[in-house]
Design an enzyme around this catalytic site. Structure first.
Site, short mmCIF file in Angstrom:
data_model
loop_
_atom_site.label_atom_id
_atom_site.label_comp_id
_atom_site.label_asym_id
_atom_site.label_seq_id
_atom_site.Cartn_x
_atom_site.Cartn_y
_atom_site.Cartn_z
N ASP A 195 0.94 -1.36 -0.04
CA ASP A 195 -0.11 0.11 -0.04
C ASP A 195 0.94 1.22 -0.02
OD1 ASP A 195 -2.35 1.62 -0.05
OD2 ASP A 195 -2.78 1.35 2.24
N HIS A 222 2.26 3.44 -9.34
CA HIS A 222 2.14 2.20 -9.56
C HIS A 222 3.39 1.62 -9.86
CE1 HIS A 222 -1.72 2.40 -7.49
NE2 HIS A 222 -2.42 3.07 -8.76
N LEU A 280 11.89 -19.80 -5.57
CA LEU A 280 10.57 -18.99 -4.97
C LEU A 280 9.27 -19.33 -5.44
CD1 LEU A 280 9.95 -16.60 -2.97
CD2 LEU A 280 10.20 -15.31 -4.77
C1 FPP Z 1 -1.51 0.01 -3.38
O1 FPP Z 1 -1.36 1.67 -3.56
C2 FPP Z 1 -1.35 -0.27 -4.70
C3 FPP Z 1 -2.32 -1.05 -5.77
C4 FPP Z 1 -3.75 -1.23 -5.18
C5 FPP Z 1 -2.08 -1.15 -7.18
C6 FPP Z 1 -1.29 -2.40 -7.26
C7 FPP Z 1 -0.06 -2.54 -6.90
C8 FPP Z 1 1.23 -2.28 -7.88
C9 FPP Z 1 1.56 -1.76 -8.99
C10 FPP Z 1 2.59 -2.90 -7.01
C11 FPP Z 1 3.31 -3.98 -7.82
C12 FPP Z 1 2.51 -4.81 -8.56
C13 FPP Z 1 2.78 -6.32 -8.86
C14 FPP Z 1 2.45 -6.65 -10.36
C15 FPP Z 1 3.42 -7.18 -8.10
P1 FPP Z 1 -2.62 2.63 -3.42
O2 FPP Z 1 -2.78 3.26 -4.63
O3 FPP Z 1 -3.66 2.32 -2.56
O4 FPP Z 1 -1.79 3.88 -2.67
P2 FPP Z 1 -2.54 4.95 -1.69
O5 FPP Z 1 -2.98 4.40 -0.29
O6 FPP Z 1 -1.32 5.80 -1.30
O7 FPP Z 1 -3.61 5.56 -2.60
#
Ligand code: FPP
Length: 246
Positions: free
Chosen positions: A19, A36, A130
């Site tokens: 997060d 992201h 892994l």
């Molecule tokens: C959380 O930050 C992120 C997500 C829900 C999006 C997806 C995650 C990634 C792109 C990281 C790695 C991905 C892979 C493919 C392993 P948020 O957008 O909720 O952040 P905020 O709480 O600061 O708004």
């Protein structure tokens, strides 16, 4: 089920709620998608670090059932980012013997992503390094409901009696069937909640909440989390005295 885990001083299975990408981007005056993208780079480094540290299983929460309610443009960009990242990384993951699996409800995912997931799973299926599980369109409640539905279907077909349903049978129908439960659950970004991640599997996990935003999470913070875990005493419902007596 891994009640024998109490003797394990080192985590076999780490699960992470990644997060803070959006806040990381905002702090830099960048669009959320830049956060992201940085999040994918952090995930790549953490995967490598887990491999180097002989972690057996890593389960990452990339996109929850609830994330579908984000603005459509963000969801579209995220799906595109998943496809691109997977295309770019899969050969390298394969070379490093990573076995990739995806958890979640694939029915609403774009076809390009479903194809990429399937081909990546096929390519890496016999790897013995892994075990990397990536949860996409995943919800812990969805997982439990699916398991209940599968068992109900078996009962309706007469293959199974309701009295035969126990924890072992139930967990065998979950997304992580046959996989040791996470020893350590890490959530970055400062919030202290599970957000519908692996509701069944986290029953006895140790929780570690980090204020670091996901793109800033690195091998140093991972080592700190592992160190913290190794200091804990896991009781699995027993008393401290019972544990001391062995
Ligand atoms: C959380 O930050 C992120 C997500 C829900 C999006 C997806 C995650 C990634 C792109 C990281 C790695 C991905 C892979 C493919 C392993 P948020 O957008 O909720 O952040 P905020 O709480 O600061 O708004």
């Amino acid at each position: 089920m891994n009640s024998d885990n109490q003797s394990i001083a080192y985590p076999r299975h780490i699960s992470i709620v990644m997060d803070g990408n959006g806040r990381w981007a905002r702090q830099r005056g960048l669009p959320r998608n830049a956060g992201h993208r940085a999040g994918v780079r952090a995930a790549r480094k953490v995967v490598e670090a887990c491999g180097e540290r002989d972690i057996e299983i890593l389960t990452l929460f990339a996109f929850s059932s609830e994330n579908w309610s984000r603005p459509e443009t963000e969801v579209t960009l995220l799906m595109r980012l998943f496809v691109e990242s997977l295309q770019r990384e899969v050969q390298d993951l394969h070379k490093n013997k990573v076995r990739l699996r995806f958890l979640g409800d694939r029915t609403s995912l774009p076809i390009a992503l479903i194809r990429q997931m399937e081909s990546s799973e096929r390519l890496t299926a016999s790897n013995e390094g892994l075990k990397l599980n990536v949860a996409v369109s995943y919800g812990g409640r969805w997982d439990l409901v699916e398991a209940a539905r599968l068992l109900a279907t078996r009962v309706a077909k007469g293959e199974l009696q309701p009295e035969q349903i126990d924890e072992a049978l139930f967990s065998a129908e979950l997304s992580l069937a046959g996989v040791a439960d996470p020893d350590l659950f890490i959530r970055t970004g400062g919030e202290k909640r599970v957000s519908n991640f692996l509701l069944w599997n986290l029953a006895y996990s140790e929780f570690l909440f980090s204020d670091a935003l996901w793109p800033d999470f690195d091998s140093v913070l991972l080592d700190q989390a592992i160190d913290d875990f190794t200091q804990r005493r896991r009781r699995f419902g027993r008393t401290t005295e019972q544990l001391s007596a062995g």
